[in-house]
Motif scaffolding. Sequence first.
Motif, PDB file in Angstrom:
ATOM      1  N   PHE A 109       6.104  39.647  80.245  1.00 39.75           N
ATOM      2  CA  PHE A 109       7.004  39.340  81.601  1.00 39.75           C
ATOM      3  C   PHE A 109       6.175  39.687  82.834  1.00 39.75           C
ATOM      4  N   ARG A 110       5.253  40.814  82.842  1.00 37.40           N
ATOM      5  CA  ARG A 110       4.612  41.085  83.968  1.00 37.40           C
ATOM      6  C   ARG A 110       3.594  40.181  84.271  1.00 37.40           C
ATOM      7  N   ALA A 111       2.775  39.663  83.206  1.00 40.77           N
ATOM      8  CA  ALA A 111       1.862  38.718  83.402  1.00 40.77           C
ATOM      9  C   ALA A 111       2.674  37.322  83.842  1.00 40.77           C
ATOM     10  N   TYR A 112       3.823  37.060  83.509  1.00 44.07           N
ATOM     11  CA  TYR A 112       4.606  35.768  83.958  1.00 44.07           C
ATOM     12  C   TYR A 112       4.543  35.984  85.243  1.00 44.07           C
ATOM     13  N   VAL A 113       5.296  37.068  86.063  1.00 45.97           N
ATOM     14  CA  VAL A 113       5.541  37.222  87.259  1.00 45.97           C
ATOM     15  C   VAL A 113       4.450  36.934  88.395  1.00 45.97           C
ATOM     16  N   VAL A 114       3.262  37.702  87.880  1.00 34.93           N
ATOM     17  CA  VAL A 114       2.212  37.516  88.994  1.00 34.93           C
ATOM     18  C   VAL A 114       1.181  36.407  88.601  1.00 34.93           C
ATOM     19  N   GLY A 115       1.538  35.663  87.396  1.00 34.91           N
ATOM     20  CA  GLY A 115       0.552  34.383  87.141  1.00 34.91           C
ATOM     21  C   GLY A 115       0.941  33.177  87.931  1.00 34.91           C
ATOM     22  N   PRO A 116       0.025  32.278  87.603  1.00 30.58           N
ATOM     23  CA  PRO A 116       0.141  30.943  88.241  1.00 30.58           C
ATOM     24  C   PRO A 116       1.338  30.146  88.339  1.00 30.58           C
ATOM     25  N   VAL A 117       2.357  30.501  87.437  1.00 28.50           N
ATOM     26  CA  VAL A 117       3.549  29.818  87.527  1.00 28.50           C
ATOM     27  C   VAL A 117       4.654  30.297  88.544  1.00 28.50           C
ATOM     28  N   LYS A 137       3.750  32.958  90.338  1.00 24.62           N
ATOM     29  CA  LYS A 137       3.054  33.418  91.810  1.00 24.62           C
ATOM     30  C   LYS A 137       4.070  34.317  92.391  1.00 24.62           C
ATOM     31  N   GLY A 138       4.291  35.470  91.961  1.00 24.62           N
ATOM     32  CA  GLY A 138       5.020  36.368  92.337  1.00 24.62           C
ATOM     33  C   GLY A 138       4.244  37.787  92.496  1.00 24.62           C
ATOM     34  N   ARG A 139       5.261  38.841  92.535  1.00 20.40           N
ATOM     35  CA  ARG A 139       4.569  40.144  92.455  1.00 20.40           C
ATOM     36  C   ARG A 139       5.530  41.214  92.066  1.00 20.40           C
ATOM     37  N   VAL A 140       4.885  42.582  91.706  1.00 22.54           N
ATOM     38  CA  VAL A 140       5.631  43.555  91.094  1.00 22.54           C
ATOM     39  C   VAL A 140       5.763  44.656  91.978  1.00 22.54           C
ATOM     40  N   THR A 141       6.745  45.231  92.611  1.00 20.45           N
ATOM     41  CA  THR A 141       6.651  46.208  93.381  1.00 20.45           C
ATOM     42  C   THR A 141       7.239  47.626  92.875  1.00 20.45           C
ATOM     43  N   VAL A 142       6.812  48.714  93.040  1.00 15.27           N
ATOM     44  CA  VAL A 142       7.563  50.065  92.504  1.00 15.27           C
ATOM     45  C   VAL A 142       8.001  50.740  93.765  1.00 15.27           C
ATOM     46  N   SER A 143       8.865  51.554  93.716  1.00 15.79           N
ATOM     47  CA  SER A 143       9.366  52.252  94.851  1.00 15.79           C
ATOM     48  C   SER A 143      10.204  53.521  94.576  1.00 15.79           C
ATOM     49  N   GLY A 144      10.706  54.323  95.427  1.00 19.72           N
ATOM     50  CA  GLY A 144      11.568  55.359  94.855  1.00 19.72           C
ATOM     51  C   GLY A 144      10.779  56.566  94.117  1.00 19.72           C
ATOM     52  N   GLY A 145       9.470  56.517  94.098  1.00 20.26           N
ATOM     53  CA  GLY A 145       8.664  57.531  93.339  1.00 20.26           C
ATOM     54  C   GLY A 145       8.095  56.905  92.208  1.00 20.26           C
ATOM     55  N   GLY A 169       9.208  36.482  92.220  1.00 22.24           N
ATOM     56  CA  GLY A 169       8.449  35.157  92.088  1.00 22.24           C
ATOM     57  C   GLY A 169       9.408  33.789  92.384  1.00 22.24           C
ATOM     58  N   HIS A 170       8.676  32.859  92.270  1.00 30.02           N
ATOM     59  CA  HIS A 170       9.252  31.216  92.344  1.00 30.02           C
ATOM     60  C   HIS A 170       9.940  31.120  93.831  1.00 30.02           C
ATOM     61  N   THR A 173       2.724  47.495  95.682  1.00 33.11           N
ATOM     62  CA  THR A 173       2.678  46.258  95.208  1.00 33.11           C
ATOM     63  C   THR A 173       1.554  45.641  94.340  1.00 33.11           C
ATOM     64  N   ILE A 174       1.968  44.823  93.364  1.00 29.74           N
ATOM     65  CA  ILE A 174       0.816  44.036  92.580  1.00 29.74           C
ATOM     66  C   ILE A 174       1.337  42.680  92.329  1.00 29.74           C
ATOM     67  N   GLY A 175       0.623  41.715  92.872  1.00 33.53           N
ATOM     68  CA  GLY A 175       1.140  40.396  92.800  1.00 33.53           C
ATOM     69  C   GLY A 175       0.152  39.326  93.493  1.00 33.53           C
ATOM     70  N   GLY A 176       0.470  38.184  93.239  1.00 30.57           N
ATOM     71  CA  GLY A 176      -0.505  36.944  93.711  1.00 30.57           C
ATOM     72  C   GLY A 176      -1.549  36.790  92.758  1.00 30.57           C
ATOM     73  N   THR A 177      -2.025  35.442  92.829  1.00 29.51           N
ATOM     74  CA  THR A 177      -3.007  35.321  91.734  1.00 29.51           C
ATOM     75  C   THR A 177      -4.203  35.890  92.264  1.00 29.51           C
ATOM     76  N   GLY A 178      -4.414  36.413  93.346  1.00 30.65           N
ATOM     77  CA  GLY A 178      -5.796  36.935  93.677  1.00 30.65           C
ATOM     78  C   GLY A 178      -5.762  38.369  93.753  1.00 30.65           C
ATOM     79  N   THR A 179      -4.759  39.212  93.339  1.00 29.50           N
ATOM     80  CA  THR A 179      -4.832  40.624  93.660  1.00 29.50           C
ATOM     81  C   THR A 179      -4.777  41.425  92.263  1.00 29.50           C
ATOM     82  N   THR A 180      -4.747  40.724  91.039  1.00 31.85           N
ATOM     83  CA  THR A 180      -4.649  41.568  89.778  1.00 31.85           C
ATOM     84  C   THR A 180      -5.912  41.115  89.263  1.00 31.85           C
TER      85      THR A 180
END
Length: 512
Positions: free
Chosen positions: A272-280, A282-290, A328-329, A458-465
């Motif tokens: 799921f993590r791979a899918y979110v930041v992948g080429p389909v 094209k999203g990002r994963v963000t952590v917050s609140g510690g 994503g999307h 944040t980790i995301g986009g096809t160029g940042t991972t």
Amino acid sequence: MPVRRRRSTALAAAVATAAALGATVLATAGATTATAAEVPLQDYELTWGIKQSYRSYVGMFGTFTPSGGATQAAGNGAFTFVDGTGTYDTTGNTVDLAFEGGLVSKSAAHGFEITFTDVRFDSKAGEITADIKKVDTSAGAPKTTEGDDVPLATVAVTRAMKDMATTLTAEAGEYLGSATYAGAAGDPLTVVQKTPPSTPPASPSPSPSQTRTQEPSPSASQTAPTERPETESPAPTSTKTTEASPSASATEAATKGEVADGTLGWGVKQSFRAYVVGPVAKGRVTVSGGATQAAGNGAFTFKDATGTYDTDADKLTASFQGAVNFKGHESGGTYGLDLTLSNLKATLDGVSGELSADVNSLGTLTKGVVLADLKAKSADLTAEKDVITADGVAATLTAAGAKAFGGFYPAGTALDTVDLSVALSDDAQLPGGGTSGTGGTGGSAGGSTGGTGGTASTIGGTGTTTGGSTGGGALATTGSDIPGPALAGAAGVAVAIGAGAVYATRRRRTQQ
């Protein structure tokens, strides 16, 4: 239609390495093997993951199903085929082995089902082959393609036959659905003989029959005697040592009370993590609140635990601070996927438990959703130095969790394992070096922006991972690894899920 044939051209490097292997074997075997052209082999295992990015791709919407004794490692890992039998050619110093077990790679969303059987390894040819049957329904009417002894990868054979480099073939690309696989690096291949349980731990002078059986993998036979004493001899000593420590800890902290601090490590699901930041997506994963995320689009750590424990009853309840958002999307500033998990809570009662969280999907917040059923390795919750640790806790997606993920995975799907560590006193040392007093002061996070407890990352986009074997990053940077014909189908399914979720949300708001 793939050509049905076996490659007979030996790779020069592989042959040279195999020859070196054979020379060593013959030196130890003596003249008893010189008169025999072939020596029978049995009880071998072959472990190969095909290609990590391919497993991630299938894992998005499909499944791998081993059969006939074959297995798959946890976390969508490599496959192991068993009961390998064959021969060792003393003239050419090569091995030819066939393995039991099959594997089905299937995705209804992408319209394919691929069955692998009769997996073989030939060190003379320097290749791994299999019988393959592929049923393709992506174009409507089923189309079946079959091949016997299909060369899947060339192998850089080594003396130890462990972690051998592989290169995927054009045939592999054809069956797996991506021409870009041809010439691409596959996962490492390992072929080892299982050590018979009856073999003595240390045998100073093996009999000729024992030597023959272990000829093709001297490293395995050489390490086996030394491995056994390491795992068996020191066991009584180490057991006594570890037993003393928990009993001492038990006197330092009460058997029940309130949790002082703690951490929860969980990756949700690697695919799921791979899918979110992948080429389909094209999203990002963000952590917050510690909360934090490991490098390479890795797992998450939630901190500042509160709750209760009872080591006599083997019960634990712990809530954790921090949030993670999957987005994503994107289309015109609107996201078809916008999912936030916060206020994670884990409970254990013996080996069983639950993992819940507040779920915010596309702006709709549902509190206390039971995402996964938990199963610990042991029912015994013992404190060592005022810290209770439960690592590798299996997590299985619930029906409510499947709904929270928009139907990406069905109920019963294995999620990433959970690692729990809770401190029972303020000065207890949690894994990672911190004491229970070093946690953040932020509150719980919600929505897509998280809480106020820390700086979001944040980790995301096809160029940042980063790609490679670091979990989800591979798909983000190697979009060409995804079979092209199925790509549109995957996007269509994902967009349909997002659109359905948006519609459902608007409908609920209208009714309210």
